[in-house]
Structure formats: C-alpha cells, structure tokens
Design a protein around this motif. Structure first.
Motif, PDB file in Angstrom:
ATOM      1  N   GLY A   1       0.703  -1.196   0.050  1.00 51.19           N
ATOM      2  CA  GLY A   1      -0.067  -0.037  -0.006  1.00 51.19           C
ATOM      3  C   GLY A   1       0.849   1.331   0.009  1.00 51.19           C
ATOM      4  O   GLY A   1       0.714   2.148  -0.561  1.00 51.19           O
TER       5      GLY A   1
ATOM      6  N   ILE B   1       2.547   1.697  -3.561  1.00 58.99           N
ATOM      7  CA  ILE B   1       1.591   2.036  -4.532  1.00 58.99           C
ATOM      8  C   ILE B   1       1.647   3.681  -4.152  1.00 58.99           C
ATOM      9  O   ILE B   1       1.160   4.372  -4.973  1.00 58.99           O
ATOM     10  CB  ILE B   1       0.314   1.476  -4.460  1.00 58.99           C
TER      11      ILE B   1
ATOM     12  N   GLY C   1      -3.471   2.763  -2.621  1.00 56.67           N
ATOM     13  CA  GLY C   1      -3.019   1.620  -2.296  1.00 56.67           C
ATOM     14  C   GLY C   1      -4.199   0.907  -1.607  1.00 56.67           C
ATOM     15  O   GLY C   1      -4.279  -0.456  -1.347  1.00 56.67           O
TER      16      GLY C   1
END
Length: 642
Positions: free
Chosen positions: A127, A130, A169
């Motif tokens: 997460g 991203i 994310g």
C-alpha cells in the motif's frame, strides 16, 4: 429462486465493478510493482487457505471428539490414511486420534499466524509503495512540466491528488481481500454442504441473501458518502491553502472570520459522511454475527421438526454451524467490510488515479542535458516574437523585435499589463514564442543549449521565494542540496546590501522561517538579489527587484548592478523611473508592442510625459516610434568587476 437470482446478479455486478477498478489501477503500475502486487495477492490467498485449513482442522477435532465413528465414515478419510499411515493406527483408539487432531490444530495455527504477520507486513508495504508510486508520478510530472502548464494549470488538483495517493493502495488491497475472502467463504460453505446438504443449504441460502441485502442497502449510501467526503476534503484544502498563501492580506483586511468560517463549514459539511464511512465498515459484521447465531436454533428446530435427527447427528451439524458462526462468518464479514471500505475510498482513489493516468497519457519530453560548451556571450535578440497564453483570446506580445546587447544594461518600462512579465519569462527560458524567434549570438538555441542558457540566468522577482532554512541556504539556492561556499555567500550579501548577514549573531547561519519569516520585505528582496549574484549569472534579470527598497538602498544596489563585469548582460524592469535611469538602452513596451527604444534619458522623458498625460485622463495610445539601440559610446556607466 428470485432471491438466488438476485444474489447471483448482485455478485456478478460486484465482480465486474471491482475487476474494472482493480485492472484500471493495475495497468498504471510499473512492471516491478505489478509483480509485487501479484505476490501479495498470492500471500493473501495462501493465508486464506491456511485459515480454511485451520477451520477444518478445528472441525476435524470437534468431530473426532463428538462422534469419531461418523468422522471415519467420510469418503476422504481413506485418502488421509493413505498419505499418513500412522493416522490409521491412531484411529483404533479415539483418544489418541483426538490428540493427533489437536496437534494438527496447533501446527496449522502457528503456520497461519506466521503467514498472517508476513502478509500483513507485505500488504502494508505494498500500500505504501503504490502510494509512493502515485506521489512520485504526479509530483515529478508537476516539477518537470513546462512553465506554461504551471501558470495555466490547477495546482490544487495536484495537491489533492498527492493528499489522496494513500487511498489508491488502500483500494487495491481491499479489492484483493474482498475476492480472496469471498471465494474462501464460498469454499467453506461448499464443504459444509457436502457434509450436511439439506439443512445447511437452506442456511447458506438465507445467509447469502441477507449478506447481499445488507451490502446493497448501504452501498449507495457509502458511494454518496465517499463522494461528499472527498468534495468537502477538497474544500478544506482550498480554504487552508488560500488562507496560508494570503495570510498578510487576511490579517490586514481582518478576514479571519471569513476564512475560518469557510474552513469550519467544510469540516462540518464532511463530518457526517466521514463518520458514516467509519461506522459503515463494521455494519455487515454486526448483522451477520446475529444471523450466524440465529441460524443455530433455526437449524436445531428444522432437524427436530423435519428429520427427527439423533443427538449424535444434531451434535455434528450444530458443531459445524457453530464453527461457521465462530470462524466462517468472520471471514465473510471481513470480505464485506473490505468491500465497504473499498467503496468508501473509491472516489478519492479514482481522482488520484485519474491524475496518474493523465501523466501516463501525457508524457513529458525527455529531459535534455545542458550543452557543456555553451557560453552566453552574444546579443539576445527578439525577432518578430508573438505569444498568447492558452486561455487568452488574443496575443499579449505582438510582432516584438528588440535587442538586449551583450554586456549592456537594458531597461524595460511600461504600464501594468503591457507584457513585461511575459518578456521576462521568454528571456529566462521559461516560455517559448508562439511565432518569431529569440536568438542568442545570432542563432536560435537548440534544446541542449536552451537548458545551458537557463542555467546561466539570474532572476530577481518582485516577490521572491524564501524557503525555511538558513540565510546561507536561501542565498545559495542554486547550489541547494550541495555544499555552498560561505565566503561567496557573505560576499554577495555585501553586494546586495544585506547587512543582516553580518549583524545577526549567527551571521549567514541566521534561521529564516517559511515565506521569509524573520526578514523584512526589503531584506527578502536583497536576499533574492544576493541569490541571483551567487549563481554567477551571464544574464541577470531584475523584475521590479528594488520596488520594496528605500531610495538609498536601491541606489547602492543599482550601482553594484551597473558595476558588474562587462560579460554580464542585465535586463532591468521597473516602474520607478529612477531605477532604470542609468541603463544603457531603454525599451518602452505598451500592449505587447515596442513603442520606443533608445538612450534611457530620451525614452524615459517621453515615457514620463505619456504617464503624466495618462494621469490627467488622456487616453490616446502613444504613437509607435522606433529608435536604434544605443551604441557603445552612449553607455552611461563603465562596467567594473565583481
């Protein structure tokens, strides 16, 4: 039948929508991050499988204790005994068989928890990666975009995309968890069906219909809440940024209540939506938990009423149902919670994704390395230059032709809106003419030469940028991130009459706050002049650079400018006519056109007369007259050395 069809249609709609969102995000990720996403997806699936095996092992243990003879009747037991012959020997004594089953529960619990810790870390890291990718993509594009895009674009949308990058994310991780735990839940229910199909089929159908109904009932509300929350978050950011950027005017005009009220309205407007999104996620869990435990007495009633089941059969079925309520329903709850969470962050995530997609679809030109052999040692000439801003209906520069002689000081005057700032932007290399050319040394610059040219420009704006740090870091901004020369910093501070560099107890290490806090307006202006001189420019542009200075300080600084080496070309833009009185050549610009050029005294006298007539109400435009640029013998000041 209608209920089953509704559930099927709902699940298919959910699948297509989530797949579309997942693939849309997945497509913009770089290959390495895509591979990492798939690996994390695999970890989530493996963890879910371990959870299933853990649940089945508990069921296996429960049946081995409650009704071991029923467990041995299952068709899969001979296969287990074939794989693990020692289990066959243990089956002769139910006590040892239960001991072996309990040991398998412990081992699977250890494996599941270890995998859970690893997957949790990998998921959190994915997460963040991203989010980092989205932030880097948007911010790099913003930093390296041409200047024309900055002055015509919306910086608020960039700021908001950066603020919402973490939602991207969160969205993709929640989608992966939704699919994984939904499939696992269905798999577990199928296993339960194979054990007791008649009773549990009804239970599963009811649970599935209730789960779909619960989600459908809050889906629209969650979508609306996500949209509203994102909109009010945008208003909060706008109110905050506008107040911070204009805090001086806010304080002078006593507009604090207005800005505070705008901020408060945005916060209060988004409060119900944010509160609902926080509460909505566990709602499915609350409802399904009640449903799960309600199923126990319902199933018991059905088995007694329609099957006249024995206590042993009832015990086995209720053990499976209680196991489902204890372990399987939480998995389904987790799936629905992730689904609700995904819907809650979807609006913000999609806006951030749209910005990332825009960057992907509108790549910048490859950066060009500066020409190491370029030297700015020729005249800078505008030849029939025209320019129009993207949102404008007409040109702001019209067929403009003039020369900024190498090593000379060229002054530019004109009323507000005459086009002086646009000329500066083209001179500094920030803008390119729409038509006509700017030549240096008799030729148009190549891309690599233009980069090298820009690196040799020193620019002093009317409102300088001051960053938090020390005085030295601000003066040596052109070397920011690298080691600076303290002696040179002190030298250019003296040239710019920035006496605070010597008077402050910490000298050039004096701390400077955000937006120049701790400096007066004049000191900030002198710091900007020192910054330009520190860069050892070949072209020095002063755009109303002395407007905040008193006459004595301005005279001292301009004398320094006029005494610069003859290799430095200087362009001075000013409203105060005394500032440019000693320039070698003067340009009078009006409405994007050159009205007059020539010796400073001559042009300024006529320009001054024009201003007097204008002040008295005369609106006639000045007649267009062109003068030849001043020659070498007409220079007012002899260049010195820095």
């Amino acid at each position: 039948m209608n209920g089953a069809m509704a559930v099927t249609q709902f699940m298919d709609q959910m699948r297509r929508r989530l797949v579309d969102d997942f693939l849309r995000v997945f497509r913009v990720l770089p290959p390495a991050l895509r591979l990492r996403t798939l690996r994390v997806f695999g970890c989530i699936v493996l963890l879910a499988c371990l959870e299933v095996m853990s649940i089945l092992s508990i069921s296996f243990l429960a049946l081995s204790i409650a009704s071991p003879e029923k467990l041995l009747d299952f068709s899969f037991m001979p296969k287990i005994f074939a794989l693990f012959p020692s289990f066959a020997a243990l089956s002769d004594d139910p006590r040892f068989f239960a001991l072996a089953a309990s040991s398998s529960v412990v081992l699977l619990a250890l494996a599941k928890n270890a995998m859970s810790a690893f997957t949790g870390l990998a998921t959190a890291r994915l997460g963040e990666e991203i989010s980092l990718f989205a932030g880097e993509t948007v911010f790099r594009h913003y930093l390296y975009s041409p200047y024309i895009m900055h002055i015509s674009g919306d910086s608020h949308s960039v700021y908001q995309a950066l603020a919402w990058r973490g939602q991207l994310g969160s969205l993709i991780i929640n989608i992966m968890m939704v699919y994984t735990y939904t499939v696992i839940s269905l798999g577990l229910f199928l296993v339960m069906i194979s054990a007791t199909p008649e009773v549990l089929l009804f239970t599963i159908a009811c649970t599935a219909i209730i789960a779909a109904s619960v989600y459908k009932s809050i889906k629209k509300a969650v979508d609306e809440a996500g949209t509203v929350s994102a909109e009010f978050s945008r208003r909060e950011s706008s109110a905050t940024m506008n107040a911070m950027q204009g805090i001086r005017e806010v304080l002078i005009y006593r507009q604090q209540p207005v800005f505070f009220e705008k901020f408060r309205e945005a916060c209060l407007g988004g409060l119900p939506s944010r509160a609902f999104l926080t509460t909505a996620s566990p709602i499915p869990a609350w409802i399904l938990e009640v449903v799960g435990f309600t199923v126990i007495p319902v199933t018991l009633y059905l088995m007694l009423r329609f099957y006249d089941a024995s206590m042993a059969r009832i015990t086995g079925v209720l053990t499976m149902i209680m196991l489902a309520s204890w372990r399987i329903l939480p998995i389904l709850n987790r799936s629905l919670s992730c689904l609700v969470a995904a819907r809650g962050v979807r609006h913000a995530a999609m806006e951030c994704l749209a910005k990332v997609e825009y960057v992907r679809d509108n790549p910048l030109e490859a950066s060009v390395a500066p020409d190491p052999d370029f030297v700015l040692n020729g005249d800078i000439v505008f030849q029939n230059v025209c320019f129009r801003y993207p949102a404008a209906s007409e040109d702001c520069l019209h067929d403009l032709t003039f020369t900024a002689a190498c090593g000379r000081c060229t002054g530019i005057v004109g009323v507000s809106g005459a086009g002086k700032s646009t000329i500066v932007s083209i001179l500094s290399g920030l803008l390119r003419p729409d038509s006509g050319v700017m030549t240096v040394g008799g030729r148009e610059l190549s891309p690599s030469e233009l980069v090298a040219y820009s690196l040799q420009v020193g620019y002093v704006p009317q409102s300088p940028y001051i960053m938090p740090g020390t005085l030295a870091e601000n003066v040596a901004f052109s070397s920011w991130g690298r080691e600076y020369d303290p002696d040179r910093v002190l030298h250019v501070c003296r040239l710019a009459a920035l006496d605070v560099a010597e008077k402050h107890p910490q000298g050039i290490l004096m701390p400077v706050g955000e937006k120049g806090a701790g400096l007066s307006g004049g000191q900030a202006q002198r710091l900007s002049i020192a910054r330009a001189l520190y860069a050892s420019p070949s072209l020095l542009i002063l755009d109303e650079a002395t407007s905040a200075l008193d006459s004595a300080t301005e005279t001292a600084i301009m004398n320094t400018i006029y005494a610069l080496p003859a290799s430095i070309t200087t362009v001075v833009i000013a409203h105060r006519l005394s500032t440019v009185r000693n320039c070698d050549v003067m340009l009078w610009i009006d409405d994007g056109k050159l009205v007059e050029s020539g010796p400073a005294d001559l042009v300024l006298d006529r320009y001054g007369a024009f201003l007097e007539k204008r002040a008295l109400g005369a609106t006639d435009a000045p007649s267009l007259k062109n003068f030849s640029p001043a020659g070498p013998d007409e220079a007012h000041e002899q260049r010195g050395t820095l």
